[in-house]
Design a protein around this motif. Sequence first.
Motif, PDB file in Angstrom:
ATOM      1  N   PHE A 154       0.833  -1.202   0.000  1.00 36.16           N
ATOM      2  CA  PHE A 154       0.000   0.000   0.000  1.00 36.16           C
ATOM      3  C   PHE A 154       0.870   1.254   0.000  1.00 36.16           C
ATOM      4  O   PHE A 154       0.632   2.195  -0.766  1.00 36.16           O
ATOM      5  N   ASP A 155       1.902   1.266   0.857  1.00 26.74           N
ATOM      6  CA  ASP A 155       2.825   2.407   0.890  1.00 26.74           C
ATOM      7  C   ASP A 155       3.525   2.587  -0.453  1.00 26.74           C
ATOM      8  O   ASP A 155       3.693   3.711  -0.931  1.00 26.74           O
ATOM      9  N   ALA A 156       3.931   1.484  -1.067  1.00 30.82           N
ATOM     10  CA  ALA A 156       4.591   1.556  -2.371  1.00 30.82           C
ATOM     11  C   ALA A 156       3.632   2.082  -3.435  1.00 30.82           C
ATOM     12  O   ALA A 156       4.025   2.879  -4.301  1.00 30.82           O
ATOM     13  N   THR A 157       2.375   1.650  -3.358  1.00 30.22           N
ATOM     14  CA  THR A 157       1.360   2.130  -4.312  1.00 30.22           C
ATOM     15  C   THR A 157       1.142   3.628  -4.150  1.00 30.22           C
ATOM     16  O   THR A 157       1.094   4.371  -5.143  1.00 30.22           O
ATOM     17  N   LYS A 158       1.016   4.085  -2.891  1.00 33.91           N
ATOM     18  CA  LYS A 158       0.835   5.527  -2.646  1.00 33.91           C
ATOM     19  C   LYS A 158       2.020   6.314  -3.187  1.00 33.91           C
ATOM     20  O   LYS A 158       1.841   7.357  -3.820  1.00 33.91           O
ATOM     21  N   LYS A 159       3.210   5.825  -2.946  1.00 36.00           N
ATOM     22  CA  LYS A 159       4.408   6.517  -3.427  1.00 36.00           C
ATOM     23  C   LYS A 159       4.432   6.561  -4.947  1.00 36.00           C
ATOM     24  O   LYS A 159       4.722   7.599  -5.546  1.00 36.00           O
ATOM     25  N   ALA A 160       4.089   5.444  -5.584  1.00 41.07           N
ATOM     26  CA  ALA A 160       4.077   5.395  -7.042  1.00 41.07           C
ATOM     27  C   ALA A 160       3.032   6.341  -7.640  1.00 41.07           C
ATOM     28  O   ALA A 160       3.231   6.903  -8.721  1.00 41.07           O
ATOM     29  N   LEU A 161       1.933   6.528  -6.910  1.00 41.21           N
ATOM     30  CA  LEU A 161       0.872   7.421  -7.383  1.00 41.21           C
ATOM     31  C   LEU A 161       1.126   8.883  -7.013  1.00 41.21           C
ATOM     32  O   LEU A 161       0.368   9.762  -7.400  1.00 41.21           O
ATOM     33  N   GLY A 162       2.188   9.131  -6.246  1.00 42.59           N
ATOM     34  CA  GLY A 162       2.501  10.505  -5.843  1.00 42.59           C
ATOM     35  C   GLY A 162       1.644  11.009  -4.711  1.00 42.59           C
ATOM     36  O   GLY A 162       1.405  12.209  -4.592  1.00 42.59           O
ATOM     37  N   ILE A 163       1.173  10.102  -3.871  1.00 39.52           N
ATOM     38  CA  ILE A 163       0.335  10.480  -2.730  1.00 39.52           C
ATOM     39  C   ILE A 163       1.230  10.572  -1.504  1.00 39.52           C
ATOM     40  O   ILE A 163       1.984   9.662  -1.211  1.00 39.52           O
ATOM     41  N   TYR A 164       1.122  11.670  -0.798  1.00 32.44           N
ATOM     42  CA  TYR A 164       1.923  11.870   0.394  1.00 32.44           C
ATOM     43  C   TYR A 164       1.038  11.883   1.622  1.00 32.44           C
ATOM     44  O   TYR A 164      -0.056  12.437   1.597  1.00 32.44           O
ATOM     45  N   ASP A 165       1.529  11.291   2.683  1.00 23.90           N
ATOM     46  CA  ASP A 165       0.856  11.327   3.970  1.00 23.90           C
ATOM     47  C   ASP A 165       0.953  12.761   4.489  1.00 23.90           C
ATOM     48  O   ASP A 165       2.029  13.353   4.459  1.00 23.90           O
ATOM     49  N   PRO A 166      -0.145  13.341   4.987  1.00 23.61           N
ATOM     50  CA  PRO A 166      -0.056  14.705   5.512  1.00 23.61           C
ATOM     51  C   PRO A 166       1.022  14.859   6.576  1.00 23.61           C
ATOM     52  O   PRO A 166       1.613  15.914   6.721  1.00 23.61           O
ATOM     53  N   LYS A 167       1.306  13.788   7.320  1.00 18.16           N
ATOM     54  CA  LYS A 167       2.354  13.863   8.333  1.00 18.16           C
ATOM     55  C   LYS A 167       3.727  13.993   7.687  1.00 18.16           C
ATOM     56  O   LYS A 167       4.680  14.392   8.336  1.00 18.16           O
ATOM     57  N   ASP A 168       3.818  13.629   6.414  1.00 18.54           N
ATOM     58  CA  ASP A 168       5.093  13.674   5.716  1.00 18.54           C
ATOM     59  C   ASP A 168       5.204  14.911   4.813  1.00 18.54           C
ATOM     60  O   ASP A 168       6.131  15.038   4.043  1.00 18.54           O
ATOM     61  N   ILE A 169       4.250  15.817   4.913  1.00 23.29           N
ATOM     62  CA  ILE A 169       4.243  16.983   4.032  1.00 23.29           C
ATOM     63  C   ILE A 169       5.489  17.836   4.232  1.00 23.29           C
ATOM     64  O   ILE A 169       6.000  18.426   3.290  1.00 23.29           O
ATOM     65  N   PHE A 170       6.019  17.856   5.455  1.00 23.75           N
ATOM     66  CA  PHE A 170       7.199  18.665   5.705  1.00 23.75           C
ATOM     67  C   PHE A 170       8.378  18.186   4.871  1.00 23.75           C
ATOM     68  O   PHE A 170       9.091  18.989   4.282  1.00 23.75           O
ATOM     69  N   SER A 171       8.573  16.876   4.784  1.00 23.24           N
ATOM     70  CA  SER A 171       9.695  16.383   3.978  1.00 23.24           C
ATOM     71  C   SER A 171       9.455  16.657   2.502  1.00 23.24           C
ATOM     72  O   SER A 171      10.387  16.912   1.749  1.00 23.24           O
ATOM     73  N   GLN A 172       8.203  16.632   2.062  1.00 21.52           N
ATOM     74  CA  GLN A 172       7.899  16.966   0.674  1.00 21.52           C
ATOM     75  C   GLN A 172       8.225  18.437   0.403  1.00 21.52           C
ATOM     76  O   GLN A 172       8.832  18.766  -0.611  1.00 21.52           O
ATOM     77  N   VAL A 173       7.831  19.315   1.308  1.00 21.27           N
ATOM     78  CA  VAL A 173       8.144  20.736   1.158  1.00 21.27           C
ATOM     79  C   VAL A 173       9.650  20.939   1.144  1.00 21.27           C
ATOM     80  O   VAL A 173      10.197  21.627   0.287  1.00 21.27           O
ATOM     81  N   ARG A 174      10.329  20.304   2.080  1.00 22.87           N
ATOM     82  CA  ARG A 174      11.778  20.446   2.187  1.00 22.87           C
ATOM     83  C   ARG A 174      12.465  19.996   0.894  1.00 22.87           C
ATOM     84  O   ARG A 174      13.401  20.637   0.428  1.00 22.87           O
ATOM     85  N   SER A 175      11.980  18.900   0.288  1.00 21.70           N
ATOM     86  CA  SER A 175      12.609  18.393  -0.923  1.00 21.70           C
ATOM     87  C   SER A 175      12.401  19.329  -2.112  1.00 21.70           C
ATOM     88  O   SER A 175      13.191  19.344  -3.038  1.00 21.70           O
TER      89      SER A 175
END
Length: 176
Positions: free
Chosen positions: A93-114
């Motif tokens: 499920f995590d791999a599917t979310k990552k492949a689809l470009g879905i981010y966990d709201p708790k992980d939004i900070f790392s997405q912003v940082r990147s």
Amino acid sequence: MDFKEWITTAVDDLVSLEVTTLTKKGALDLSLKKLEGSDKTAFDNAYKEVEDARKKLLTILKTPPTDSDTDGSAKKGKIRAQKKVLREAERQFDATKKALGIYDPKDIFSQVRSKLMGADLVAYSRFELEGDSVSFINSDPEVQDLVAKHNELVTASQAGRKTLFETALRIIDKDK
């Protein structure tokens, strides 16, 4: 998930508070992706696998050992096997979310940082439940308005966490 369980999980997630204020000239694209068609089907199927594995594990946990399984070892084996199935379903499920470009709201900070290569740090505050804290404030006069907004955000975040902790305590005390 009942309300008490939800509160307990939320409190577990509050071990640390991190508030960062960054600035970058130019646009930052953080669009939220709406799933449609085969992407939605892939997401739904992966989610269903996790839920099915979780329900099966709960069923095994609730089932008493059989008369022939006097020490419970057969049941423990089934539990271990189903936990393995659940972990694999969650990994998929995590791999599917990552492949689809879905981010966990708790992980939004790392997405912003990147996506903020070359961003300037205005302020950073981190508070640990154990009592440690770190705070960095940029002394550049040009960003002092942002520093003030950062301080407001830290204060609001701390107040929200305090309220959640107090609510959790009231719920837990009420059930005793």
